[in-house]
Design an enzyme around this catalytic site. Structure first.
Site, PDB file in Angstrom:
ATOM      1  N   GLU A 275     -17.037   2.178  -9.841  1.00 45.48           N
ATOM      2  CA  GLU A 275     -16.745   3.538  -9.359  1.00 45.48           C
ATOM      3  C   GLU A 275     -15.266   3.723  -9.042  1.00 45.48           C
ATOM      4  OE1 GLU A 275     -19.044   3.460  -5.770  1.00 45.48           O
ATOM      5  OE2 GLU A 275     -20.940   3.863  -6.790  1.00 45.48           O
ATOM      6  N   PRO A 276     -14.381   3.552 -10.021  1.00 43.26           N
ATOM      7  CA  PRO A 276     -12.965   3.741  -9.710  1.00 43.26           C
ATOM      8  C   PRO A 276     -12.612   5.221  -9.543  1.00 43.26           C
ATOM      9  CG  PRO A 276     -13.245   3.306 -12.048  1.00 43.26           C
ATOM     10  CD  PRO A 276     -14.612   3.236 -11.433  1.00 43.26           C
ATOM     11  N   GLY A 277     -11.787   5.511  -8.557  1.00 49.91           N
ATOM     12  CA  GLY A 277     -11.290   6.879  -8.375  1.00 49.91           C
ATOM     13  C   GLY A 277      -9.784   6.880  -8.477  1.00 49.91           C
ATOM     14  N   ARG A 278      -9.162   6.218  -7.492  1.00 46.07           N
ATOM     15  CA  ARG A 278      -7.699   6.214  -7.390  1.00 46.07           C
ATOM     16  C   ARG A 278      -7.009   5.749  -8.674  1.00 46.07           C
ATOM     17  NH1 ARG A 278      -5.033   5.767  -2.499  1.00 46.07           N
ATOM     18  NH2 ARG A 278      -6.992   5.076  -1.577  1.00 46.07           N
ATOM     19  N   CYS A 346       5.140  22.637  11.508  1.00 45.07           N
ATOM     20  CA  CYS A 346       5.677  22.316  12.836  1.00 45.07           C
ATOM     21  C   CYS A 346       5.048  21.069  13.432  1.00 45.07           C
ATOM     22  CB  CYS A 346       5.449  23.482  13.780  1.00 45.07           C
ATOM     23  SG  CYS A 346       5.938  25.017  13.039  1.00 45.07           S
ATOM     24  N   TYR A 375      -6.596  11.724  -4.149  1.00 40.11           N
ATOM     25  CA  TYR A 375      -6.583  12.015  -2.711  1.00 40.11           C
ATOM     26  C   TYR A 375      -5.375  12.886  -2.354  1.00 40.11           C
ATOM     27  CZ  TYR A 375      -9.925   8.246  -3.184  1.00 40.11           C
ATOM     28  OH  TYR A 375     -10.983   7.482  -3.619  1.00 40.11           O
TER      29      TYR A 375
HETATM   30  C1  LIG Z   1     -14.005   6.155  -2.225  1.00 41.00           C
HETATM   31  C2  LIG Z   1     -15.071   5.439  -2.952  1.00 41.00           C
HETATM   32  C3  LIG Z   1     -14.855   5.004  -4.268  1.00 41.00           C
HETATM   33  C4  LIG Z   1     -13.518   5.151  -4.973  1.00 41.00           C
HETATM   34  O1  LIG Z   1     -12.537   4.356  -4.428  1.00 41.00           O
HETATM   35  P1  LIG Z   1     -11.102   4.248  -5.132  1.00 41.00           P
HETATM   36  O2  LIG Z   1     -10.304   3.427  -4.225  1.00 41.00           O
HETATM   37  O3  LIG Z   1     -10.585   5.634  -5.270  1.00 41.00           O
HETATM   38  O4  LIG Z   1     -11.308   3.599  -6.464  1.00 41.00           O
HETATM   39  C5  LIG Z   1     -15.910   4.414  -4.932  1.00 41.00           C
HETATM   40  N1  LIG Z   1     -17.121   4.260  -4.353  1.00 41.00           N
HETATM   41  C6  LIG Z   1     -17.361   4.651  -3.087  1.00 41.00           C
HETATM   42  C7  LIG Z   1     -18.709   4.457  -2.506  1.00 41.00           C
HETATM   43  C8  LIG Z   1     -16.349   5.256  -2.349  1.00 41.00           C
HETATM   44  O5  LIG Z   1     -16.578   5.642  -1.085  1.00 41.00           O
END
Ligand SMILES: *Cc1c(COP(=O)(O)O)cnc(C)c1O
Length: 421
Positions: A275-278, A346, A375
């Site tokens: 589950e990569p996001g970043r 501010c 993010y």
């Molecule tokens: C935030 C999250 C991700 C993604 O994490 P990254 O650091 O963006 O790759 C994957 N799985 C779960 C359950 C998360 O909470």
């Protein structure tokens, strides 16, 4: 790697000059590169080639439907953490058998929604949630595939606010209790226990904590199988970090991450999800801002931008660093000076960078924050009644506004006044 480079003295996103986008959309704004998003997805997909796998993009990192559609077209699954994200994924055309539902506090409305709509699996985070999900599934006459998120008690060695795999964190069930919890899950008639889930944190710059966690998951898989559970899917979470500071030692590559996964869990014959996001969205996006003023203070020069902490909160929230570069390429002999780069809100927290070396910029000059794709826009707010920052997607020589900037009227008119006023 990304697709933001200088051509003829101007920073481009793929084949589009950022100055052309700004002329049309104004600042501040986020710009994403399709080629970078695609490249990063493929790095993960290729890294797991040879084993049955699905790369589920953690869409909380950047959830615009245009981004989701871009990735889904390559075969990406989605990791969603709310009913809103689930709806976005559905609206962007992601098949439900590629949507994984995660999150530490799923409400019963969200459960109803995904049970009715369909889901690849729910990653359950606690026993009460498991019981509630079973009841909801039963009401709908359905059987829901689940994994249970285990907390392996591993130190991810990342910023405290994004570490999730230690026993003091709120996530998952303690791995030591897993056999009991799986035994309970196995007795619930409307749940189909398909696997194990783990996610130890974000912005990890070392493979070792992952390897430790995955080894524990592999051991647990054998134990649960011996107990009679048909464990056939492992969701190994996200969390691989990106280099925010250019020139610093780079975090591990997806290729090495994939090789480590195969080494740690490959022998089990499970389907693997990550589950990569970043790492998919981070370097695929820039925040572009204009200089409003150069304010020369006593012993300190402030570059005051039209972007603020409400547009990019990572520096204020995580003490994060983003490289800031000018959109117009500085001359080779340009003199560098030291600035504090700040927004107009501010709060002293509205500081993007201290002691940042830049050549002299003035009113109206454009700067780009690198690695702002993950993010960034998703965490933007209207604090100080500043309209939500718009988003643009570039593909080759084309660009499109994928979220327009609201007018001040649109923002303000969402308030409703009670009859007594
Ligand atoms: C935030 C999250 C991700 C993604 O994490 P990254 O650091 O963006 O790759 C994957 N799985 C779960 C359950 C998360 O909470």
């Amino acid at each position: 790697m990304d697709h933001f480079t200088y051509h003829n003295g101007v920073l481009y996103a793929e084949n589009v000059a950022l100055s052309d986008i700004v002329a049309k959309v104004g600042t501040p704004l986020y710009v994403y590169s399709t080629a970078t998003l695609e490249r990063h997805f493929r790095l993960f997909d290729d890294a797991l080639s040879g084993i049955d796998h699905l790369v589920c993009y953690a869409m909380k990192a950047a959830s615009n439907q245009a981004i989701i559609k871009t990735l889904a077209a390559l075969g990406a699954g989605m990791d969603v953490v709310s009913g809103g994200e689930y709806m976005r994924a559905i609206k962007a055309g992601v098949p439900t058998d590629r949507i994984v539902f995660s999150g530490v506090g799923k409400t019963h409305q969200e459960m109803d929604m995904i049970i009715q709509g369909g889901v690849r699996q729910v990653n359950v985070e606690s026993e009460p949630e498991m019981v509630l999900l079973d009841k909801a599934a039963q009401r709908h006459g359905k059987k829901i595939p689940i994994t249970i998120r285990v907390n392996p008690d591993v130190d991810a060695k990342t910023h405290a606010k994004i570490a999730t795999g230690k026993s003091e964190n709120k996530f998952g069930i303690p791995i030591a209790k897993a056999r009991d919890v799986y035994a309970t899950a196995g007795r619930l008639k409307s749940l189909d226990v398909v696997g194990i889930d783990v996610h130890i944190g974000s912005q990890l710059t070392d493979l070792e904590p992952f390897a430790l966690a995955y080894r524990k998951v592999a051991e647990l898989t054998e134990m649960l199988r011996a107990d009679g559970h048909d464990i056939r899917r492992l969701d190994l979470g996200g969390g691989l970090g990106i280099p925010y500071v250019r020139g610093n030692q780079a975090p591990p590559l997806p290729e090495d991450y994939g090789a480590m996964i195969k080494r740690e869990v490959g022998h089990l014959g499970c389907e693997v999800e990550i589950e990569p996001g970043r790492l998919i969205a981070g370097n695929a996006g820039l925040l572009i801002s204009s200089v409003i003023y150069l304010k020369e203070g006593e012993g300190r020069n402030f570059l005051i931008l039209d972007a603020a902490m409400n547009d990019l909160i990572r520096p204020a929230l995580y003490e994060a660093h983003h490289d800031i570069i000018p959109v117009k390429e500085p001359a080779a002999d340009a003199k560098y000076e030291i600035f504090d780069v700040v927004g107009p809100v501010c709060e002293t927290g509205d500081t993007f960078a201290r002691n940042c070396a830049l050549h002299r910029l003035t009113n109206g000059d454009l700067v780009a924050f690198r690695s702002a794709g993950a993010y960034g826009a998703v965490m933007a707010s209207e604090y100080n009644s500043r309209p939500l920052v718009p988003e643009v997607l570039v593909k080759g020589d084309q660009f499109a506004v994928i979220r327009p900037r609201p007018t001040l009227e649109e923002m303000i008119n969402r308030d409703t006044i009670p009859p007594w006023l």
